[in-house]
Design a protein around this motif. Structure first.
Motif, PDB file in Angstrom:
ATOM      1  N   VAL A 189       0.770  -0.749  -0.651  1.00 28.94           N
ATOM      2  CA  VAL A 189       0.349   0.288  -0.014  1.00 28.94           C
ATOM      3  C   VAL A 189       0.882   1.170  -0.151  1.00 28.94           C
ATOM      4  CG1 VAL A 189      -1.762   1.317   1.261  1.00 28.94           C
ATOM      5  CG2 VAL A 189      -1.624  -1.087   1.264  1.00 28.94           C
ATOM      6  N   ALA A 190       1.741   1.018   0.711  1.00 22.92           N
ATOM      7  CA  ALA A 190       2.754   2.429   0.682  1.00 22.92           C
ATOM      8  C   ALA A 190       3.873   2.262  -0.911  1.00 22.92           C
ATOM      9  CB  ALA A 190       3.597   2.102   1.604  1.00 22.92           C
ATOM     10  N   ALA A 195       3.558   6.078  -5.704  1.00 21.66           N
ATOM     11  CA  ALA A 195       3.298   5.522  -7.504  1.00 21.66           C
ATOM     12  C   ALA A 195       2.315   7.383  -7.783  1.00 21.66           C
ATOM     13  CB  ALA A 195       2.992   4.560  -7.684  1.00 21.66           C
ATOM     14  N   HIS A 196       1.054   7.635  -6.606  1.00 16.63           N
ATOM     15  CA  HIS A 196       0.192   8.287  -6.571  1.00 16.63           C
ATOM     16  C   HIS A 196       0.899   9.716  -7.114  1.00 16.63           C
ATOM     17  CE1 HIS A 196      -3.714  10.459  -6.357  1.00 16.63           C
ATOM     18  NE2 HIS A 196      -3.722  10.697  -5.802  1.00 16.63           N
ATOM     19  N   TYR A 197       1.249   9.878  -5.937  1.00 15.54           N
ATOM     20  CA  TYR A 197       1.499  11.061  -5.737  1.00 15.54           C
ATOM     21  C   TYR A 197       3.004  11.157  -5.990  1.00 15.54           C
ATOM     22  CZ  TYR A 197      -0.499  11.556  -0.814  1.00 15.54           C
ATOM     23  OH  TYR A 197      -1.095  11.597   0.175  1.00 15.54           O
ATOM     24  N   ALA A 198       3.538  10.722  -6.737  1.00 16.54           N
ATOM     25  CA  ALA A 198       4.840  10.381  -8.719  1.00 16.54           C
ATOM     26  C   ALA A 198       3.026  11.384  -9.661  1.00 16.54           C
ATOM     27  CB  ALA A 198       5.267   9.417  -8.330  1.00 16.54           C
ATOM     28  N   THR A 228     -13.632  11.610  10.307  1.00 16.39           N
ATOM     29  CA  THR A 228     -12.339  11.887  10.881  1.00 16.39           C
ATOM     30  C   THR A 228     -10.897  11.274  10.321  1.00 16.39           C
ATOM     31  OG1 THR A 228     -11.395   8.965  11.122  1.00 16.39           O
ATOM     32  CG2 THR A 228     -13.273   9.879  13.078  1.00 16.39           C
ATOM     33  N   VAL A 229      -9.745  11.096  10.729  1.00 16.72           N
ATOM     34  CA  VAL A 229      -8.654  11.400  10.116  1.00 16.72           C
ATOM     35  C   VAL A 229      -8.063   9.518   9.232  1.00 16.72           C
ATOM     36  CG1 VAL A 229      -6.085  11.470   9.056  1.00 16.72           C
ATOM     37  CG2 VAL A 229      -7.094  13.754  11.018  1.00 16.72           C
ATOM     38  N   GLU A 230      -8.434   9.174   9.653  1.00 14.40           N
ATOM     39  CA  GLU A 230      -8.165   7.432   9.973  1.00 14.40           C
ATOM     40  C   GLU A 230      -8.989   7.213   9.207  1.00 14.40           C
ATOM     41  OE1 GLU A 230      -9.420   3.923  12.932  1.00 14.40           O
ATOM     42  OE2 GLU A 230      -7.115   4.014  12.381  1.00 14.40           O
ATOM     43  N   ARG A 231     -10.288   7.740   9.111  1.00 11.92           N
ATOM     44  CA  ARG A 231     -11.793   6.998   7.873  1.00 11.92           C
ATOM     45  C   ARG A 231     -11.335   7.809   6.997  1.00 11.92           C
ATOM     46  NH1 ARG A 231     -18.067   7.620   8.985  1.00 11.92           N
ATOM     47  NH2 ARG A 231     -18.825   6.064   6.969  1.00 11.92           N
ATOM     48  N   PHE A 232     -10.914   9.016   6.506  1.00 11.29           N
ATOM     49  CA  PHE A 232     -10.415   9.579   5.382  1.00 11.29           C
ATOM     50  C   PHE A 232      -9.106   9.176   4.528  1.00 11.29           C
ATOM     51  CE2 PHE A 232      -7.643  12.946   3.342  1.00 11.29           C
ATOM     52  CZ  PHE A 232      -8.126  12.681   2.055  1.00 11.29           C
ATOM     53  N   GLN A 233      -8.186   8.314   5.175  1.00 16.85           N
ATOM     54  CA  GLN A 233      -7.308   7.797   5.094  1.00 16.85           C
ATOM     55  C   GLN A 233      -7.283   5.662   4.490  1.00 16.85           C
ATOM     56  OE1 GLN A 233      -4.737   7.687   8.990  1.00 16.85           O
ATOM     57  NE2 GLN A 233      -3.172   7.589   7.583  1.00 16.85           N
ATOM     58  N   TYR A 234      -8.876   5.491   4.517  1.00 18.59           N
ATOM     59  CA  TYR A 234      -9.385   4.656   3.851  1.00 18.59           C
ATOM     60  C   TYR A 234      -9.940   4.520   2.717  1.00 18.59           C
ATOM     61  CZ  TYR A 234     -12.530   0.297   3.388  1.00 18.59           C
ATOM     62  OH  TYR A 234     -13.430  -1.283   2.970  1.00 18.59           O
ATOM     63  N   LEU A 235      -9.882   5.817   2.094  1.00 10.07           N
ATOM     64  CA  LEU A 235      -9.870   6.403   0.343  1.00 10.07           C
ATOM     65  C   LEU A 235      -8.792   5.566   0.057  1.00 10.07           C
ATOM     66  CD1 LEU A 235     -10.674   9.948   0.599  1.00 10.07           C
ATOM     67  CD2 LEU A 235     -11.621   8.086   0.164  1.00 10.07           C
ATOM     68  N   PHE A 331      -2.602   6.706   2.647  1.00 10.14           N
ATOM     69  CA  PHE A 331      -3.990   5.881   3.093  1.00 10.14           C
ATOM     70  C   PHE A 331      -3.450   4.700   2.672  1.00 10.14           C
ATOM     71  CE2 PHE A 331      -4.722   9.503   0.025  1.00 10.14           C
ATOM     72  CZ  PHE A 331      -5.414  10.388  -0.293  1.00 10.14           C
ATOM     73  N   THR A 332      -4.320   4.202   3.726  1.00 11.00           N
ATOM     74  CA  THR A 332      -4.900   3.073   3.996  1.00 11.00           C
ATOM     75  C   THR A 332      -5.197   2.198   3.062  1.00 11.00           C
ATOM     76  OG1 THR A 332      -6.187   2.988   5.409  1.00 11.00           O
ATOM     77  CG2 THR A 332      -4.534   2.771   6.462  1.00 11.00           C
ATOM     78  N   GLY A 333      -4.654   0.718   2.731  1.00 15.54           N
ATOM     79  CA  GLY A 333      -5.580  -0.268   1.704  1.00 15.54           C
ATOM     80  C   GLY A 333      -6.588  -1.084   2.241  1.00 15.54           C
ATOM     81  N   GLU A 334      -6.636  -2.448   2.174  1.00 16.39           N
ATOM     82  CA  GLU A 334      -8.047  -3.056   2.635  1.00 16.39           C
ATOM     83  C   GLU A 334      -6.799  -3.791   3.816  1.00 16.39           C
ATOM     84  OE1 GLU A 334      -9.910  -6.163  -0.085  1.00 16.39           O
ATOM     85  OE2 GLU A 334      -7.496  -7.371   0.063  1.00 16.39           O
TER      86      GLU A 334
END
Length: 437
Positions: A189-190, A195-198, A228-235, A331-334
């Motif tokens: 995921v990292a 890759a996304h930010y690139a 929340t921030v953590e929930r936002f990261q689930y994107l 962001f986090t993943g699955e």
């Protein structure tokens, strides 16, 4: 009962089957499983082999076809296709906050949900095969993602029912601890974040600004639930899909609106976030994602919210630390976190049952490694080189362990290639089966 329906270039026939909730008690409580038969128009009376489609998930219903779209058109050239709504999904007997309330206590709900893993899905499929095709028959299977996990369970429990199997992005580790699932997942995921930010460097500042705003303000989504921030990261779930990075970028394109109180996150943006982070349409995914990896012969400790327990080993996903250091917020993943059952209205009523499932340590095994070591069913599997959801090395280890699995390792596609490749992935697997590649 069945009902035939002409849908452009296909003929659809609906089937409903009564199956035992607990297959070890065939005379006990019954639930319904729905399946939709699809055949190319004009071939309804033809003697075609059957292809059972096992959907990804867990907890997702089968596709609703519109003509011969995506991979289905390729399959219909050769097969009569059965789209199975796995138990608890689609038009099968539902399993969600509304239906589970009638089950009683949290313990009773958890006991009920324990019957919704791959072992029960496979036994449902075998019952459907015998009723639809008859005794002594075989069909082919196509397993996407979690459907591939179900395929290896099928080959463990009832290989005699399968003529050949196709798997896309879904060869599971057979003896993999749930902790190892996430120790390999977080780095993948990292990489997807990097890759996304690139590709979209402007998103770095946007995400930081949104995370800072969420940390300092109480923000609610249009359904009234907290963001929340953590929930936002689930994107970050989007980042494992072929067009996921683009979808995420467009969502982040215009998040702000100026109100009388100053800048705030717009309703349009918040609704887009809600559509991605809400699990109202798929609560079984949240409740059962970690239990699909649980086997008592591998560990009797229970999954115990493994994604949460292992997250501390990967501090780069700590948004607060990232903001303090001026680093990109990842962001986090699955990953399913217990906080989701405190925030998502569709999951809050299932919170206690989910905790009980996470603590359970006596899950039956899903794979019979001895039986798989003697596998005689040909399996053709697409393995994606940097699949965010299913670890490549775990998949290849299984392919090396189980005879007659042929793999096609490709870096051209992401996890959703079956759906988005315009049939190319399935065509390649069919060519492998014909000995052409």
């Amino acid at each position: 009962m069945t009902a035939a329906l002409l849908n452009h270039s296909t003929v659809l026939t609906d089937h409903v089957f009564a199956v035992p909730l607990d297959h070890s008690r065939p005379d006990g409580e019954q639930i319904e499983v729905f399946a939709r038969e699809v055949v190319a128009a004009g071939r309804e009376g033809a003697e075609l082999p059957w292809l059972l489609f096992l959907q990804g998930g867990p907890g997702s219903g089968s596709p609703r076809p519109i003509g011969q779209d995506a991979w289905l058109g390729v399959a219909l050239r050769h097969y009569r296709v059965l789209l199975l709504d796995q138990r608890g999904t689609g038009r099968s007997t539902p399993a969600n906050r509304q239906s589970l309330e009638a089950r009683g206590t949290a313990a009773q709900q958890a006991a009920y949900l324990a019957h919704f893993r791959a072992d029960a899905i496979v036994r449902d499929a075998e019952l459907v095969r015998r009723r639809l095709l008859g005794e002594g028959t075989q069909w082919s299977t196509l397993g996407q993602s979690f459907g591939g996990f179900c395929t290896l369970t099928y080959l463990s429990f009832a290989p005699e029912g399968i003529r050949e199997a196709f798997v896309t992005g879904g060869l599971p580790g057979l003896r993999t601890r749930v902790e190892d699932i996430y120790r390999t997942a977080y780095p993948r995921v990292a990489r997807k974040n990097a890759a996304h930010y690139a590709r979209c460097p402007q998103d770095v500042a946007t995400v930081q600004q949104i995370a800072e705003h969420l940390a300092e303000h109480r923000v609610r989504l249009p359904d009234g639930s907290p963001l929340t921030v953590e929930r936002f990261q689930y994107l970050g779930m989007l980042l494992g899909q072929g067009a996921g990075s683009q979808k995420l970028h467009y969502l982040l394109e215009s998040p702000w609106i100026r109100s009388a109180a100053g800048p705030e996150l717009s309703d349009t943006f918040l609704e887009g976030v809600r559509a991605q982070v809400s699990l109202a349409s798929n609560p079984l995914f949240a409740a059962l994602l970690e239990p699909i990896y649980a086997q008592r012969s591998v560990s009797t400790e229970g999954t115990r919210w493994a994604a949460q327990r292992l997250r501390g080993e990967f501090p780069e996903f700590d948004a607060e630390q990232a903001l303090e250091a001026g680093r990109p917020v990842l962001f986090t993943g699955e990953m399913i976190y217990p906080s989701m059952f405190d925030l998502d209205p569709a999951l809050v009523p299932l919170r206690e049952a989910a905790h009980l499932l996470a603590e359970r340590g006596d899950w039956p095994d899903l794979y019979d490694t001895e039986r798989l070591a003697g596998n005689e069913v040909p399996v053709y599997a697409a393995v994606y080189d940097d699949d965010m959801y299913v670890d490549r090395d775990h998949s290849l280890a299984t392919a090396h362990t189980v005879p007659r699995i042929r793999t096609w390792v490709t870096g051209e596609w992401e996890h959703d290639a079956l759906r988005v490749s315009d049939g190319q992935v399935l065509e390649h697997l069919f060519a492998m089966a014909r000995g052409e590649v």
